[in-house]
Each structure stands twice: as structure tokens, then as C-alpha cells.
Design a protein around this motif. Structure first.
Motif, PDB file in Angstrom:
ATOM      1  N   PRO A  66      68.652  -0.664  33.471  1.00  0.00           N
ATOM      2  CA  PRO A  66      67.686   0.263  32.867  1.00  0.00           C
ATOM      3  C   PRO A  66      68.278   1.658  32.698  1.00  0.00           C
ATOM      4  N   ARG A  67      67.971   2.268  31.565  1.00  0.00           N
ATOM      5  CA  ARG A  67      68.397   3.639  31.276  1.00  0.00           C
ATOM      6  C   ARG A  67      67.368   4.276  30.372  1.00  0.00           C
ATOM      7  N   GLN A  68      67.300   5.591  30.370  1.00  0.00           N
ATOM      8  CA  GLN A  68      66.268   6.287  29.615  1.00  0.00           C
ATOM      9  C   GLN A  68      66.728   6.699  28.227  1.00  0.00           C
ATOM     10  N   ASP A  69      68.037   6.784  28.016  1.00  0.00           N
ATOM     11  CA  ASP A  69      68.542   7.070  26.672  1.00  0.00           C
ATOM     12  C   ASP A  69      69.826   6.278  26.460  1.00  0.00           C
ATOM     13  N   PHE A  70      70.039   5.848  25.206  1.00  0.00           N
ATOM     14  CA  PHE A  70      71.205   5.025  24.887  1.00  0.00           C
ATOM     15  C   PHE A  70      71.409   5.010  23.376  1.00  0.00           C
ATOM     16  N   ASP A  71      72.597   4.592  22.959  1.00  0.00           N
ATOM     17  CA  ASP A  71      72.857   4.386  21.546  1.00  0.00           C
ATOM     18  C   ASP A  71      72.279   3.043  21.113  1.00  0.00           C
ATOM     19  N   TYR A  72      71.789   2.979  19.874  1.00  0.00           N
ATOM     20  CA  TYR A  72      71.234   1.732  19.353  1.00  0.00           C
ATOM     21  C   TYR A  72      72.271   0.610  19.380  1.00  0.00           C
ATOM     22  N   GLY A  73      73.540   0.979  19.322  1.00  0.00           N
ATOM     23  CA  GLY A  73      74.610  -0.010  19.361  1.00  0.00           C
ATOM     24  C   GLY A  73      74.611  -0.853  20.617  1.00  0.00           C
ATOM     25  N   LEU A  74      73.926  -0.405  21.688  1.00  0.00           N
ATOM     26  CA  LEU A  74      73.816  -1.203  22.899  1.00  0.00           C
ATOM     27  C   LEU A  74      73.192  -2.559  22.582  1.00  0.00           C
ATOM     28  N   GLN A  89      69.379 -27.125  19.974  1.00  0.00           N
ATOM     29  CA  GLN A  89      68.253 -26.218  19.756  1.00  0.00           C
ATOM     30  C   GLN A  89      68.629 -24.769  20.019  1.00  0.00           C
ATOM     31  N   PHE A  90      69.649 -24.540  20.834  1.00  0.00           N
ATOM     32  CA  PHE A  90      70.035 -23.168  21.122  1.00  0.00           C
ATOM     33  C   PHE A  90      70.531 -22.446  19.879  1.00  0.00           C
ATOM     34  N   GLN A  91      71.022 -23.204  18.903  1.00  0.00           N
ATOM     35  CA  GLN A  91      71.492 -22.578  17.677  1.00  0.00           C
ATOM     36  C   GLN A  91      70.319 -22.092  16.817  1.00  0.00           C
ATOM     37  N   SER A  92      69.094 -22.491  17.182  1.00  0.00           N
ATOM     38  CA  SER A  92      67.898 -22.073  16.441  1.00  0.00           C
ATOM     39  C   SER A  92      67.184 -20.906  17.090  1.00  0.00           C
ATOM     40  N   VAL A  93      67.781 -20.311  18.106  1.00  0.00           N
ATOM     41  CA  VAL A  93      67.201 -19.160  18.779  1.00  0.00           C
ATOM     42  C   VAL A  93      67.851 -17.895  18.242  1.00  0.00           C
ATOM     43  N   HIS A  94      67.049 -16.954  17.781  1.00  0.00           N
ATOM     44  CA  HIS A  94      67.557 -15.723  17.192  1.00  0.00           C
ATOM     45  C   HIS A  94      66.959 -14.504  17.899  1.00  0.00           C
ATOM     46  N   VAL A  95      67.683 -13.415  17.860  1.00  0.00           N
ATOM     47  CA  VAL A  95      67.271 -12.217  18.584  1.00  0.00           C
ATOM     48  C   VAL A  95      66.154 -11.498  17.844  1.00  0.00           C
ATOM     49  N   ARG A  96      65.099 -11.169  18.585  1.00  0.00           N
ATOM     50  CA  ARG A  96      64.015 -10.367  18.034  1.00  0.00           C
ATOM     51  C   ARG A  96      64.247  -8.885  18.316  1.00  0.00           C
ATOM     52  N   GLY A  97      64.703  -8.563  19.528  1.00  0.00           N
ATOM     53  CA  GLY A  97      64.937  -7.166  19.863  1.00  0.00           C
ATOM     54  C   GLY A  97      65.161  -6.969  21.342  1.00  0.00           C
ATOM     55  N   LEU A  98      65.065  -5.722  21.763  1.00  0.00           N
ATOM     56  CA  LEU A  98      65.262  -5.364  23.167  1.00  0.00           C
ATOM     57  C   LEU A  98      63.904  -5.129  23.806  1.00  0.00           C
ATOM     58  N   ALA A  99      63.581  -5.939  24.813  1.00  0.00           N
ATOM     59  CA  ALA A  99      62.283  -5.855  25.490  1.00  0.00           C
ATOM     60  C   ALA A  99      62.370  -4.876  26.650  1.00  0.00           C
ATOM     61  N   LEU A 100      61.483  -3.892  26.641  1.00  0.00           N
ATOM     62  CA  LEU A 100      61.397  -2.891  27.709  1.00  0.00           C
ATOM     63  C   LEU A 100      60.137  -3.162  28.514  1.00  0.00           C
ATOM     64  N   GLY A 143      53.482   2.653  29.960  1.00  0.00           N
ATOM     65  CA  GLY A 143      53.515   3.961  29.313  1.00  0.00           C
ATOM     66  C   GLY A 143      54.836   4.379  28.716  1.00  0.00           C
ATOM     67  N   ILE A 144      55.621   3.439  28.191  1.00  0.00           N
ATOM     68  CA  ILE A 144      56.909   3.781  27.584  1.00  0.00           C
ATOM     69  C   ILE A 144      56.703   4.097  26.105  1.00  0.00           C
ATOM     70  N   ALA A 145      57.235   5.214  25.666  1.00  0.00           N
ATOM     71  CA  ALA A 145      57.267   5.570  24.248  1.00  0.00           C
ATOM     72  C   ALA A 145      58.723   5.676  23.826  1.00  0.00           C
ATOM     73  N   VAL A 146      58.998   5.324  22.562  1.00  0.00           N
ATOM     74  CA  VAL A 146      60.365   5.301  22.045  1.00  0.00           C
ATOM     75  C   VAL A 146      60.531   6.366  20.972  1.00  0.00           C
ATOM     76  N   HIS A 147      61.583   7.161  21.085  1.00  0.00           N
ATOM     77  CA  HIS A 147      61.943   8.154  20.078  1.00  0.00           C
ATOM     78  C   HIS A 147      63.397   7.905  19.671  1.00  0.00           C
ATOM     79  N   MET A 187      61.867   5.907  32.460  1.00  0.00           N
ATOM     80  CA  MET A 187      62.828   4.861  32.790  1.00  0.00           C
ATOM     81  C   MET A 187      62.127   3.503  32.796  1.00  0.00           C
ATOM     82  N   PRO A 188      62.606   2.527  32.034  1.00  0.00           N
ATOM     83  CA  PRO A 188      61.969   1.200  32.042  1.00  0.00           C
ATOM     84  C   PRO A 188      62.284   0.450  33.327  1.00  0.00           C
ATOM     85  N   ASP A 189      61.449  -0.520  33.649  1.00  0.00           N
ATOM     86  CA  ASP A 189      61.709  -1.367  34.813  1.00  0.00           C
ATOM     87  C   ASP A 189      62.832  -2.351  34.534  1.00  0.00           C
TER      88      ASP A 189
END
Length: 232
Positions: free
Chosen positions: A140-148, A169-180, A184-188, A221-223
Motif C-alpha cells: 500500500p502507498r498513498q501516491d504512485f505513478d500510473y505505470g505501477l 480458462q486462465f487465458q480468458s481472464v483480463h485485468v479490470r484495474g487496481l482494487a483499493l 473513504g478513499i478518493a483518487v486524484h 493510505m489504502p489497506d
């Protein structure tokens, strides 16, 4: 493999079931088979679990590993039997070997030459689901580059593509995003990243077109921070 929250495809009693309430998984967990006790159980052998244990060991021993980890997960299918009360029984010729499970349900398979050569029958002391999990997470970190997110995706994709013990079936799994996870987390961000609530997580969408040096800041800071997947 599934990702936290969980898009779960499981086989219980031979019939595939998918929970629509878990459509958007954070942790992709593919239940490869279910063990049942007594005469209803389909006979399973040590070699099957051993092949998974080898794959898990390969993933976790990679010298360039940063975000991905693998393990064999066992989940009790009996409501009144906690997983730490379940035992894996290896019916070796020299006598049964009992393997205890921790409260986490992560199986550590005993490995030795005699078991590999003999390939004995194995079973669990009660009905369970057995899962191979490959998870991609970052400290967990509070700021990072999107490239992470892109770096986590590349490592996960490369790891899965090189695993010949995983089902197609694993070849049919695709990334949706980064789960935080965390209240009360807001993203900027400096490039307009999109974040939306999915289940119990706030998910930053993965967009390979966004610049890797885009700055992302969180209000707290996310959990935890894990990749979330979708099933095609």
C-alpha cells in the motif's frame, strides 16, 4: 486463480456454478476440483497436487518477481467444519500421512521422492474446494505513478502465460484495474484516471493508453492494493 472479491468459477459435485454477486472479482480464484468424502469422491492422486505445487514454487521463486505470488488454497464446503480442522490424507504405502491446514487454508504439500514415485491416492477429511491462486498485489502507498498498474499487469500476464499446469480458462481472464480497499478513499490524478466502486473496493480502471508517468494520489493510505480481473 481469482482476485479479491472474487470472480469465482467453481466445480462442486461436478457442476459449474458462478455467483452473479461476485461478477467483478478482485482476486480471480479458479476452483480446479472439489474433494468430497466417502464413496462419492472421485479418486485423486498425489501427482495432481504435486504438479500444482511445482508451479506455485516456480512462480514464487522467480528472481524478478515483484508483485505476483501463487499458492494452493483449500476452502471448506462444510459450514460447521473450519478449515483448520480439515486434514489432507496421503495414503502412502508406508502408512497414511496427515497434513494439517492453517486458518488461512493455504496448503503446503509435503514433497519427497517416495511420494513422487509412488503417486498415492489423496483425499481430504471433509468436503473442500481446492484452488490454485495467482495474485498480483503491491505494498500500500498513498501516491504512485500510473505505470505501477502496467508493471503489475505485465508481470501477471507473463507469469500466467508460462504456466503449463493452469487450465485454458486462465487465458480468458483480463485485468479490470487496481482494487483499493479501505474506507473513504478518493483518487486524484494528473491525467484523469477513472475510479469506480466495485463491490467492497474502489477500482482504478486499467487503460494501457494512459501515460506511465501520470501521477496518482490517494486521499488516504489504502489497506491493500491488488489487481482486479474480469472474465471474458
Amino acid at each position: 486463480l481469482l482476485l479479491a472479491g472474487a470472480l469465482t468459477k467453481c466445480f462442486v459435485g461436478g457442476m459449474p456454478q458462478m455467483s452473479t454477486s461476485r461478477k467483478y472479482a478482485c482476486l480471480v480464484m479458479l476452483v480446479l476440483f472439489a474433494f468430497t468424502s466417502g464413496l462419492q469422491a472421485k479418486e485423486r492422486h498425489y501427482a495432481q497436487l504435486y504438479s500444482w505445487a511445482q508451479g506455485v514454487q516456480w512462480v514464487n521463486a522467480r528472481p524478478d518477481r515483484q508483485y505476483v505470488e501463487a499458492f494452493i488454497q483449500v476452502r471448506s464446503h462444510e459450514r460447521n467444519i473450519p478449515i483448520e480442522k480439515v486434514r489432507l490424507v496421503i495414503h502412502a504405502s508406508g502408512g497414511d500421512r496427515m497434513v494439517a491446514l492453517p486458518a488461512s487454508g493455504v496448503l503446503t504439500l509435503p514433497i519427497d521422492g517416495d511420494l513422487i514415485t509412488e503417486d498415492p491416492v489423496v483425499e481430504f477429511s471433509s468436503r473442500v474446494g481446492v484452488t490454485v491462486v495467482i495474485r498480483a498485489s503491491a505494498p500500500p502507498r498513498q501516491d504512485f505513478d500510473y505505470g505501477l498498474i502496467g508493471a503489475m499487469v505485465r508481470e501477471y500476464t507473463e507469469t500466467v502465460s508460462r504456466q503449463n499446469f493452469l487450465p485454458d480458462q486462465f487465458q480468458s481472464v483480463h485485468v479490470r484495474g487496481l482494487a483499493l480497499r479501505g474506507d473513504g478513499i478518493a483518487v486524484h490524478s494528473s491525467c484523469g484516471v477513472v475510479a469506480r466502486t466495485r463491490g467492497d473496493a474502489l477500482v482504478i480502471d486499467f487503460d494501457p493508453q494512459l501515460p506511465a508517468d501520470c501521477k496518482v494520489e490517494l486521499s488516504r493510505m489504502p489497506d491493500s492494493m491488488e489487481l482486479m480481473f474480469k472474465w471474458f
